[in-house]
Scaffold this active site. Structure first.
Site, PDB file in Angstrom:
ATOM      1  N   ASP A 183       0.834  -1.200   0.000  1.00 53.48           N
ATOM      2  CA  ASP A 183       0.000   0.000   0.000  1.00 53.48           C
ATOM      3  C   ASP A 183       0.873   1.257   0.000  1.00 53.48           C
ATOM      4  O   ASP A 183       1.900   1.305   0.682  1.00 53.48           O
ATOM      5  CB  ASP A 183      -0.859  -0.029   1.275  1.00 53.48           C
ATOM      6  CG  ASP A 183      -1.820   1.141   1.360  1.00 53.48           C
ATOM      7  OD1 ASP A 183      -2.794   1.158   0.604  1.00 53.48           O
ATOM      8  OD2 ASP A 183      -1.576   2.051   2.197  1.00 53.48           O
ATOM      9  N   GLU A 220       1.729  -0.448  -4.950  1.00 56.80           N
ATOM     10  CA  GLU A 220       0.712   0.541  -5.308  1.00 56.80           C
ATOM     11  C   GLU A 220       1.400   1.886  -5.554  1.00 56.80           C
ATOM     12  O   GLU A 220       1.643   2.656  -4.633  1.00 56.80           O
ATOM     13  CB  GLU A 220      -0.345   0.690  -4.204  1.00 56.80           C
ATOM     14  CG  GLU A 220      -1.552   1.488  -4.695  1.00 56.80           C
ATOM     15  CD  GLU A 220      -2.097   2.499  -3.697  1.00 56.80           C
ATOM     16  OE1 GLU A 220      -3.127   3.118  -3.988  1.00 56.80           O
ATOM     17  OE2 GLU A 220      -1.480   2.713  -2.627  1.00 56.80           O
TER      18      GLU A 220
END
Ligand code: AAO
Length: 467
Positions: A183, A220
């Site tokens: 993330d 990401e």
């Protein structure tokens, strides 16, 4: 860190957003293995801050690396990885390692966040960057050294911080994961991230992985081509989530572009090389953005997914959502705020607030398509110069799409002659096709008809799905 470790005749990652570990284990056994899914992206497994009304996004606010969330505890987690790996379905954990929570409070494991102290990790104020806010995506220092939406930003230059992250990820490897989504990787310096990724151990052979297998990692890094952060600055570390792909495919199947332009879909569109790219039509963020294609516009959404799955580019991921009406709305839960299990309807779809796009025939049959055609090349591209296209994958599969208008044409399928069952409009049951049957003539040509009034704007044929 580029190999997803899919088992034989398995492909495609499904994001089971906010599911419990127990429900994922059951889904691996009762559905995913039978439909050729390769792996599951799970919600962040580490303890998160409890927020009022329990929005989904509380899971992106870590309080500790203890495996205690509404999805389950460590025992449930291990049970899931064992059961899924046993049936050839991999688990990829969403890891939130860029930051901790924004505010103070109590986490899902009972641990506290207090004024920059996270005693159960432990982290203290000295482990974080400044409290400056990310407010200028054109400034890499701001993007990587400041706080994303107020989330306390870890300083990965500190050995203690990287040690704790490596320890956490190694723990998940011990428990049987095949890899990680990282993330907010965009907000970490590539060099820092690389050091951490290099230190993570090989996959656990007790779960069926070959010795010396590296964890699959997808970062990401949102690069749609308008900022100095480049996805390509991260591809030497691991694969990267290709957001240009999502933007373009959503725009295309929203009807804003012509399907004929898809003839050179791939790196010519500015995407990363195929083997560095994890691709998806939407994810939990994009489906909440205005104008981005998602389950609510189902006909167009299914077409976009069918195109992604039929096309050889990238490592594909499909989204599996819960119904929502507002951005922050939390997942289906009971009056005690426990997550609800999806209810499985007789027709294989889900209830109890879950959408389960991965259980839509048009999507799971295209996962099968991707498995069967394997690495067969894309051949016989055809288009009418506008909104109608078709192509083959070697002599194993054929697809046709139309946007807006009826498609009625005699097209080259590359398949041996016979009667084929369209896997979009139906299935083969007791040697009968529940949808459209299409006859391929000796010359490989077939009369294809897709009406604008049809439920779907696609037809897909597979060499072994014959009446
Ligand atoms: C919540 C509240 C906040 C509050 C905060 C702290 O909503 O108001 O301040 O708590 O109390 C999720 C939610 C957040 C939530 C957070 C923590 O989405 O709303 O905050 O949990 O609970 C950037 C990052 C990217 C990130 C994305 C959401 O680069 O990493 O923002 N995604 C991940 C997760 C996400 C999660 C977090 C990270 C945090 O997937 O679910 O947040 O762990 C541009 C930039 C992107 C930027 C976006 C959005 O994108 O390029 O880097 O993403 O803006 O700010 C066009 C452009 C494209 C642009 C896009 C914007 O497409 O081409 O470049 O528009 O939509």
């Amino acid at each position: 860190q580029y190999d997803p470790h899919f088992s034989n005749q398995h492909n495609v990652i499904v994001q089971l957003f906010e599911w419990t570990w127990k429900d994922i284990a059951e889904e691996c056994e009762r559905f995913l293995q039978h439909h050729g899914y390769g792996g599951v992206q799970i919600s962040p497994p580490n303890e998160n801050l409890i927020l009022t009304n329990r929005p989904w996004y509380e899971r992106y606010q870590p309080v500790s690396y203890a495996l205690k969330t509404r999805s389950g505890n460590e025992e449930n987690f291990k049970n899931m990885t064992r059961r899924c790996n046993n049936v050839g379905v991999r688990i990829y954990a969403d890891t939130v390692i860029n930051h901790m929570s924004a505010s103070d409070g109590v986490g899902t494991g009972g641990n506290s966040a207090n004024n920059g102290y996270y005693p159960s990790v432990p982290y203290g104020p000295g482990d974080f960057h400044d409290t400056c806010a990310i407010n200028n995506y054109n400034d890499l220092n701001n993007v990587r050294n400041c706080q994303l939406v107020g989330l306390r930003d870890l300083n990965h230059q500190k050995k203690h911080v990287s040690d704790k992250i490596v320890e956490y990820m190694n723990h998940l490897i011990d428990l049987g994961v095949a890899g990680f989504r990282v993330d907010a990787a965009k907000h970490m310096w590539p060099a820092d991230l690389k050091q951490i990724m290099l230190r993570i151990k090989d996959l656990n052979t007790e779960f069926g992985f070959k010795p010396h297998s590296r964890p699959f990692i997808y970062l990401e890094v949102i690069d749609t081509g308008t900022e100095p952060t480049k996805a390509s600055d991260y591809k030497h570390i691991a694969t990267v989530m290709e957001f240009k792909f999502s933007k373009k495919i959503s725009n295309m199947f929203n009807g804003n572009d012509k399907l004929t332009y898809l003839s050179n879909w791939g790196t010519s569109w500015g995407f990363l090389d195929s083997n560095f790219a994890v691709v998806f039509v939407d994810n939990h963020d994009l489906q909440r953005e205005d104008n981005h294609l998602h389950y609510k516009d189902s006909k167009r959404y299914k077409m976009a997914n069918a195109f992604m799955l039929a096309h050889p580019y990238g490592i594909a991921k499909v989204m599996s959502s819960f119904h929502f009406n507002s951005h922050g709305q939390g997942p289906p839960m009971d009056s005690n705020e426990n997550l609800l299990s999806p209810k499985i309807n007789p027709d294989n779809t889900c209830g109890n607030g879950y959408v389960c796009e991965h259980r839509w025939r048009q999507i799971y049959n295209m996962v099968k398509f991707r498995n069967i055609v394997g690495d067969a090349p894309l051949t016989n591209w055809w288009s009418n110069g506008d909104q109608q296209i078709s192509f083959c994958r070697g002599n194993k599969g054929f697809v046709a799409f139309t946007q807006w208008l009826d498609l009625k044409a005699k097209l080259q399928t590359c398949l041996p002659p016979g009667q084929y069952c369209d896997i979009i409009s139906g299935d083969l049951k007791n040697n009968k096709c529940t949808g459209k049957t299409i006859t391929v003539k000796k010359d490989g040509k077939a009369s294809i008809s897709i009406l604008s009034s049809d439920e779907d704007g696609v037809i897909a044929l597979l060499k072994n799905v014959k009446v």
